[in-house]
Design an enzyme around this catalytic site. Structure first.
Site, PDB file in Angstrom:
ATOM      1  N   ASP A 135      52.395  12.933  68.274  1.00 60.76           N
ATOM      2  CA  ASP A 135      51.489  13.113  67.146  1.00 60.76           C
ATOM      3  C   ASP A 135      50.237  13.889  67.528  1.00 60.76           C
ATOM      4  O   ASP A 135      49.435  13.449  68.354  1.00 60.76           O
ATOM      5  CB  ASP A 135      51.091  11.737  66.590  1.00 60.76           C
ATOM      6  CG  ASP A 135      50.192  11.852  65.378  1.00 60.76           C
ATOM      7  OD1 ASP A 135      50.540  12.621  64.462  1.00 60.76           O
ATOM      8  OD2 ASP A 135      49.154  11.178  65.353  1.00 60.76           O
ATOM      9  N   GLU A 164      55.517   6.449  67.622  1.00 58.11           N
ATOM     10  CA  GLU A 164      54.535   7.525  67.593  1.00 58.11           C
ATOM     11  C   GLU A 164      53.643   7.434  68.827  1.00 58.11           C
ATOM     12  O   GLU A 164      53.086   6.366  69.114  1.00 58.11           O
ATOM     13  CB  GLU A 164      53.695   7.412  66.323  1.00 58.11           C
ATOM     14  CG  GLU A 164      52.589   8.445  66.207  1.00 58.11           C
ATOM     15  CD  GLU A 164      51.730   8.201  64.976  1.00 58.11           C
ATOM     16  OE1 GLU A 164      52.048   8.757  63.917  1.00 58.11           O
ATOM     17  OE2 GLU A 164      50.753   7.426  65.084  1.00 58.11           O
ATOM     18  N   ARG A 223      60.305  24.264  29.794  1.00 55.38           N
ATOM     19  CA  ARG A 223      59.257  23.938  30.758  1.00 55.38           C
ATOM     20  C   ARG A 223      59.753  22.988  31.837  1.00 55.38           C
ATOM     21  O   ARG A 223      59.417  23.152  33.020  1.00 55.38           O
ATOM     22  CB  ARG A 223      58.072  23.305  30.033  1.00 55.38           C
ATOM     23  CG  ARG A 223      56.862  23.030  30.909  1.00 55.38           C
ATOM     24  CD  ARG A 223      56.197  24.311  31.366  1.00 55.38           C
ATOM     25  NE  ARG A 223      56.656  24.760  32.680  1.00 55.38           N
ATOM     26  CZ  ARG A 223      56.543  26.006  33.106  1.00 55.38           C
ATOM     27  NH1 ARG A 223      56.038  26.947  32.322  1.00 55.38           N
ATOM     28  NH2 ARG A 223      56.964  26.330  34.306  1.00 55.38           N
ATOM     29  N   LYS A 272      54.113   3.316  64.117  1.00 52.20           N
ATOM     30  CA  LYS A 272      52.960   4.214  64.166  1.00 52.20           C
ATOM     31  C   LYS A 272      51.734   3.459  64.680  1.00 52.20           C
ATOM     32  O   LYS A 272      51.796   2.257  64.963  1.00 52.20           O
ATOM     33  CB  LYS A 272      52.717   4.818  62.786  1.00 52.20           C
ATOM     34  CG  LYS A 272      53.963   5.510  62.213  1.00 52.20           C
ATOM     35  CD  LYS A 272      53.685   6.248  60.935  1.00 52.20           C
ATOM     36  CE  LYS A 272      53.027   7.576  61.215  1.00 52.20           C
ATOM     37  NZ  LYS A 272      52.921   8.423  59.993  1.00 52.20           N
ATOM     38  N   LYS A 307      55.695  13.002  52.682  1.00 58.77           N
ATOM     39  CA  LYS A 307      54.571  13.530  51.899  1.00 58.77           C
ATOM     40  C   LYS A 307      55.108  14.334  50.708  1.00 58.77           C
ATOM     41  O   LYS A 307      54.985  15.557  50.630  1.00 58.77           O
ATOM     42  CB  LYS A 307      53.672  14.382  52.786  1.00 58.77           C
ATOM     43  CG  LYS A 307      53.025  13.578  53.916  1.00 58.77           C
ATOM     44  CD  LYS A 307      52.248  14.460  54.872  1.00 58.77           C
ATOM     45  CE  LYS A 307      51.663  13.651  56.021  1.00 58.77           C
ATOM     46  NZ  LYS A 307      50.954  14.492  57.008  1.00 58.77           N
TER      47      LYS A 307
END
Length: 282
Positions: free
Chosen positions: A217, A196, A99, A166, A134
């Site tokens: 963005d 950004e 597995r 950002k 992510k």
């Protein structure tokens, strides 16, 4: 062993411990301790295979005598029904590791397959496909390896290896220019400053303030095209946000240098791969 190798080994050990714990009771009670088995991995649908070297390392962590033989290399495109590898070793080891090995093979192959689809879509343009942060917590090194196998490129691995200002940094610092100036004052390595930008005015301001890289963005295709014209190749441009297979080609044709796609690692479909025991020699 490098630091990255150690990180990977720790990930694999943790995954094995999570699944096997203090023993695979079903296997240990049904399979003779001295039996050797051969098994095969079959890809049941078309895709890009990734993770065969990881599979080998998992087996070796349990028993160094286990022999995994890839029949195709990582990064190869296969049709459904293709046998991609065979493995020979202790029957208990093969079944106990099944597995965990499949989890890595299926996820990594799913990421590589999706990445290749994006790479194929932008082929012939100057744009490269990038991943993002992510990723599954704890599995970033594996997820990003799968992106590279699929033909994409890695963005920063974490908050420690690149500057990316950002919107929340800008708000907390009191403005775009202030944020850039603070980084410039603090960074002894003088790394390129990525900023950004959410609109063309922020692109102009970032460029004037000395940004070395600008992330566009969630801009429209028209806005991205205007940003490319405005910057004129002075710094690299990355398009990010709302990118899909349906529009990535159009975005690439604006002339941006990079396109980052969070979906590569936050929502890939696992490739359907099965493991089947072939024989027993007692």
């Amino acid at each position: 062993m490098t630091a990255e190798d150690e990180k990977l080994v720790n990930i694999l050990r943790t995954s094995l411990q999570e699944d096997i714990g203090d023993g695979d009771i079903t296997t240990n009670w049904t399979v003779d301790a001295n039996i050797s088995l051969t098994g095969r991995f079959v890809c049941k649908e078309p895709g890009i295979v990734a993770g065969l070297d990881i599979a080998r390392q998992i087996y070796l962590l349990l028993d160094e005598r286990t022999l995994l033989t890839p029949l195709i290399p990582d990064g190869a495109r296969v049709d459904g029904g293709t046998c991609i590898a065979r493995v020979r070793g202790s029957g208990r080891i093969l079944l106990s590791a099944e597995r965990v090995v499949l989890n890595f093979l299926q996820r990594m192959s799913g990421i590589a397959t999706l990445t290749r689809a994006y790479v194929d879509e932008v082929r012939g343009t100057n744009a490269s496909i990038l991943d993002t942060r992510k990723t599954v917590p704890g599995l970033r090194i594996v997820d990003k390896l799968a992106v590279v196998i699929g033909g994409g490129r890695n963005h920063r691995f974490g908050l420690y290896d690149a500057v990316l200002i950002k919107e929340n940094h800008i708000a907390a610092a009191g403005g775009l220019e202030k944020a850039i100036e603070r980084v410039r004052q603090c960074d002894e390595k003088n790394r390129p400053i990525c900023v950004e930008a959410k609109n063309l005015d922020e692109v102009r301001r970032a460029l004037t303030a000395g940004a070395g890289y600008i992330l566009l963005d969630n801009m429209t295709v028209s806005e991205i095209r205007s940003a490319v014209e405005l910057v004129g190749g002075r710094v690299p441009l990355e398009a990010s946000g709302s990118i899909s297979l349906a529009n990535v080609r159009t975005v690439a044709e604006t002339g941006v240098d990079y396109i980052s796609v969070g979906a590569l690692t936050h929502s890939p479909k696992a490739l359907d791969i099965s493991f089947l025991i072939e024989s027993s020699n007692g």
